[in-house]
Design a protein around this motif. Sequence first.
Motif, PDB file in Angstrom:
ATOM      1  N   ALA A 277       0.819  -1.209   0.000  1.00  0.00           N
ATOM      2  CA  ALA A 277       0.000   0.000   0.000  1.00  0.00           C
ATOM      3  C   ALA A 277       0.857   1.265   0.000  1.00  0.00           C
ATOM      4  CB  ALA A 277      -0.922  -0.010   1.218  1.00  0.00           C
ATOM      5  N   PHE A 278       2.017   1.197   0.626  1.00  0.00           N
ATOM      6  CA  PHE A 278       2.847   2.405   0.771  1.00  0.00           C
ATOM      7  C   PHE A 278       3.950   2.490  -0.277  1.00  0.00           C
ATOM      8  CE2 PHE A 278       1.820   1.993   5.552  1.00  0.00           C
ATOM      9  CZ  PHE A 278       0.669   2.766   5.405  1.00  0.00           C
ATOM     10  N   SER A 279       4.010   1.508  -1.174  1.00  0.00           N
ATOM     11  CA  SER A 279       5.194   1.419  -2.042  1.00  0.00           C
ATOM     12  C   SER A 279       5.383   2.655  -2.915  1.00  0.00           C
ATOM     13  CB  SER A 279       5.123   0.159  -2.904  1.00  0.00           C
ATOM     14  OG  SER A 279       3.993   0.240  -3.736  1.00  0.00           O
ATOM     15  N   ARG A 280       4.296   3.358  -3.242  1.00  0.00           N
ATOM     16  CA  ARG A 280       4.459   4.532  -4.099  1.00  0.00           C
ATOM     17  C   ARG A 280       4.399   5.847  -3.322  1.00  0.00           C
ATOM     18  NH1 ARG A 280       2.378   1.302  -8.411  1.00  0.00           N
ATOM     19  NH2 ARG A 280       0.254   1.627  -7.743  1.00  0.00           N
ATOM     20  N   LEU A 281       4.385   5.752  -2.018  1.00  0.00           N
ATOM     21  CA  LEU A 281       4.346   6.977  -1.205  1.00  0.00           C
ATOM     22  C   LEU A 281       5.761   7.362  -0.783  1.00  0.00           C
ATOM     23  CD1 LEU A 281       1.290   6.279   1.141  1.00  0.00           C
ATOM     24  CD2 LEU A 281       1.353   7.683  -0.919  1.00  0.00           C
ATOM     25  N   PRO A 282       5.974   8.637  -0.472  1.00  0.00           N
ATOM     26  CA  PRO A 282       7.313   9.071  -0.061  1.00  0.00           C
ATOM     27  C   PRO A 282       7.610   8.702   1.399  1.00  0.00           C
ATOM     28  CG  PRO A 282       5.827  10.933  -0.041  1.00  0.00           C
ATOM     29  CD  PRO A 282       5.020   9.767  -0.529  1.00  0.00           C
ATOM     30  N   VAL A 283       7.601   7.421   1.675  1.00  0.00           N
ATOM     31  CA  VAL A 283       7.946   6.958   3.026  1.00  0.00           C
ATOM     32  C   VAL A 283       8.947   5.805   2.896  1.00  0.00           C
ATOM     33  CG1 VAL A 283       5.674   7.532   3.987  1.00  0.00           C
ATOM     34  CG2 VAL A 283       6.099   5.211   3.196  1.00  0.00           C
ATOM     35  N   ALA A 284       9.813   5.679   3.902  1.00  0.00           N
ATOM     36  CA  ALA A 284      10.739   4.541   3.917  1.00  0.00           C
ATOM     37  C   ALA A 284      10.083   3.416   4.701  1.00  0.00           C
ATOM     38  CB  ALA A 284      12.063   4.946   4.549  1.00  0.00           C
ATOM     39  N   LEU A 285      10.053   2.235   4.098  1.00  0.00           N
ATOM     40  CA  LEU A 285       9.405   1.079   4.716  1.00  0.00           C
ATOM     41  C   LEU A 285      10.388   0.367   5.644  1.00  0.00           C
ATOM     42  CD1 LEU A 285       7.687  -0.225   1.455  1.00  0.00           C
ATOM     43  CD2 LEU A 285       6.726   1.260   3.243  1.00  0.00           C
ATOM     44  N   PRO A 286       9.880  -0.473   6.539  1.00  0.00           N
ATOM     45  CA  PRO A 286      10.796  -1.209   7.427  1.00  0.00           C
ATOM     46  C   PRO A 286      11.817  -1.996   6.596  1.00  0.00           C
ATOM     47  CG  PRO A 286       8.521  -1.536   8.125  1.00  0.00           C
ATOM     48  CD  PRO A 286       8.471  -0.808   6.806  1.00  0.00           C
ATOM     49  N   ALA A 287      13.065  -1.917   7.024  1.00  0.00           N
ATOM     50  CA  ALA A 287      14.132  -2.596   6.285  1.00  0.00           C
ATOM     51  C   ALA A 287      13.974  -4.110   6.405  1.00  0.00           C
ATOM     52  CB  ALA A 287      15.478  -2.169   6.838  1.00  0.00           C
ATOM     53  N   ARG A 288      14.338  -4.797   5.356  1.00  0.00           N
ATOM     54  CA  ARG A 288      14.401  -6.268   5.395  1.00  0.00           C
ATOM     55  C   ARG A 288      15.863  -6.633   5.182  1.00  0.00           C
ATOM     56  NH1 ARG A 288       8.848  -8.799   4.851  1.00  0.00           N
ATOM     57  NH2 ARG A 288       7.514  -6.999   4.487  1.00  0.00           N
ATOM     58  N   HIS A 297       7.342  -7.432  15.541  1.00  0.00           N
ATOM     59  CA  HIS A 297       6.652  -6.884  16.717  1.00  0.00           C
ATOM     60  C   HIS A 297       6.089  -5.507  16.393  1.00  0.00           C
ATOM     61  CE1 HIS A 297       5.891  -5.028  20.526  1.00  0.00           C
ATOM     62  NE2 HIS A 297       6.985  -4.314  20.494  1.00  0.00           N
ATOM     63  N   LEU A 298       6.880  -4.716  15.651  1.00  0.00           N
ATOM     64  CA  LEU A 298       6.445  -3.371  15.274  1.00  0.00           C
ATOM     65  C   LEU A 298       6.503  -3.233  13.760  1.00  0.00           C
ATOM     66  CD1 LEU A 298       8.620  -1.262  17.755  1.00  0.00           C
ATOM     67  CD2 LEU A 298       6.185  -1.798  18.013  1.00  0.00           C
ATOM     68  N   TYR A 299       5.660  -2.338  13.235  1.00  0.00           N
ATOM     69  CA  TYR A 299       5.777  -1.927  11.841  1.00  0.00           C
ATOM     70  C   TYR A 299       5.927  -0.414  11.848  1.00  0.00           C
ATOM     71  CZ  TYR A 299       5.082  -1.472   6.833  1.00  0.00           C
ATOM     72  OH  TYR A 299       5.266  -1.187   5.495  1.00  0.00           O
ATOM     73  N   ALA A 300       7.163   0.050  11.655  1.00  0.00           N
ATOM     74  CA  ALA A 300       7.429   1.496  11.716  1.00  0.00           C
ATOM     75  C   ALA A 300       7.880   1.996  10.357  1.00  0.00           C
ATOM     76  CB  ALA A 300       8.505   1.782  12.757  1.00  0.00           C
ATOM     77  N   ILE A 301       7.244   3.087   9.900  1.00  0.00           N
ATOM     78  CA  ILE A 301       7.701   3.735   8.667  1.00  0.00           C
ATOM     79  C   ILE A 301       8.476   4.989   9.049  1.00  0.00           C
ATOM     80  CG2 ILE A 301       5.900   2.825   7.163  1.00  0.00           C
ATOM     81  CD1 ILE A 301       4.360   5.458   7.542  1.00  0.00           C
ATOM     82  N   ARG A 302       9.327   5.433   8.115  1.00  0.00           N
ATOM     83  CA  ARG A 302      10.068   6.679   8.343  1.00  0.00           C
ATOM     84  C   ARG A 302       9.617   7.707   7.325  1.00  0.00           C
ATOM     85  NH1 ARG A 302      14.980   4.182   6.895  1.00  0.00           N
ATOM     86  NH2 ARG A 302      13.651   2.363   6.745  1.00  0.00           N
ATOM     87  N   LEU A 303       9.289   8.906   7.816  1.00  0.00           N
ATOM     88  CA  LEU A 303       8.842   9.978   6.934  1.00  0.00           C
ATOM     89  C   LEU A 303      10.032  10.875   6.619  1.00  0.00           C
ATOM     90  CD1 LEU A 303       5.589  10.420   8.946  1.00  0.00           C
ATOM     91  CD2 LEU A 303       5.799   9.394   6.693  1.00  0.00           C
ATOM     92  N   ASN A 304       9.811  11.788   5.660  1.00  0.00           N
ATOM     93  CA  ASN A 304      10.964  12.578   5.208  1.00  0.00           C
ATOM     94  C   ASN A 304      11.524  13.528   6.243  1.00  0.00           C
ATOM     95  OD1 ASN A 304      11.169  11.310   2.796  1.00  0.00           O
ATOM     96  ND2 ASN A 304       9.832  12.744   1.692  1.00  0.00           N
TER      97      ASN A 304
END
Length: 384
Positions: A277-288, A297-304
Amino acid sequence: MIPYGRQEITRADVDAVTEVLRSDFLTQGPAVPKFERSIADYCGVRHVVAVNSATSALHLACLALGVGSGSRVWTSPISFVASANCARFCGAAVDFVDVEADTGNMSASALSEKLEQAAKEGLLPHVVIPVHLAGLPCDMRAIHELARRYSFRVIEDASHAVGAKYLDTLVGSCRFSDITVFSFHPVKVITAGEGGAASTNDPALAQTMSLLRSHGITRDAAEMSGAPEGAWYYEQLALGFNYRLTDLHAALGNSQLQRLNCYVARRHSIATRYDCAFSRLPVALPARRSERHSAFHLYAIRLNDASLRQRVFDRLRSDGVGVNVHYIPIHRQPYYRGLGFRQGQFPVAEDLYSRSISLPMFPALTDEQQDHVIALVSGALEEA
Ligand SMILES: *Cc1c(COP(=O)(O)O)cnc(C)c1O
């Protein structure tokens, strides 16, 4: 309110706890050793000592490794305060190692540089406590390599990482550490109400931790200084605590453990749905990371930037979504500032803190709830 995390209690959990309530033992009965055995079998580790919280487990782990006044303990600034407090309980000096920008885990290269400097000054740490943030294991092979080179011991704070895997080995196996600590607080991956555990392959460490968990008292004749004076006899061998887990809590934890793999799988499918859902938004997704299987345990995104984080955070909170931030860097807490830490000292951690936001992530989150969260995040970003 949709919280960022919450427990799921099933009929089986209720039955397990009820059974203990109707039994002879509410504490110090058979449920605790059973829970310990189940965790040990699950993780593939020799010994597990269950206690009343991960905070207690961290304290006992430090004591078992000989941490005391004059010791130095290093951990990650991006963690819950207990990861550092455990060393302070023992009178040790705490320091932090900056984190990786994408995972938020202790950076093995920052650790390596800091160790090189500390070696020159004769100030090497005795214990390092990496924290598997959000359930993604740290680079344990690299940390283990450094532990050998610089002779420090390693405690994994795996409070977030019950059920996570590193190189196909379950976290808790202690393949790259001396002791691993788990939390069973209700927001974590599985719960015992409150509870924690320490795992180790070293029988001496396990023995010390079990002794200190219950006042430093033994009833085992083999451990006593002399012959028992009768069947009533016990000896206090060290200054311990009452950090025992009750049988009620252990029964709940053991019942939840049976569903751990399902929970981790469910958390992964929620994470994948957010990722898409977030793949085209300007957010960094949790690293794999390859060869690391997060417990999510958590799902945290990083904003600009920080102001965008503030907007998104406020927007979601005002719309009934209990987003959160993990974590305020420990060195910025007034208690740690009082020990001499300053803002700006661990810049990667501080930058990560200023831009992160943890979204709802728990097995019972419905698709509808998740769609609502996704729509609010997307909406808040469009407005910005
Ligand atoms: C929750 C947590 C702890 C403390 O766990 P308790 O069981 O509540 O004592 C320690 N470290 C980390 C990283 C945590 O998230």
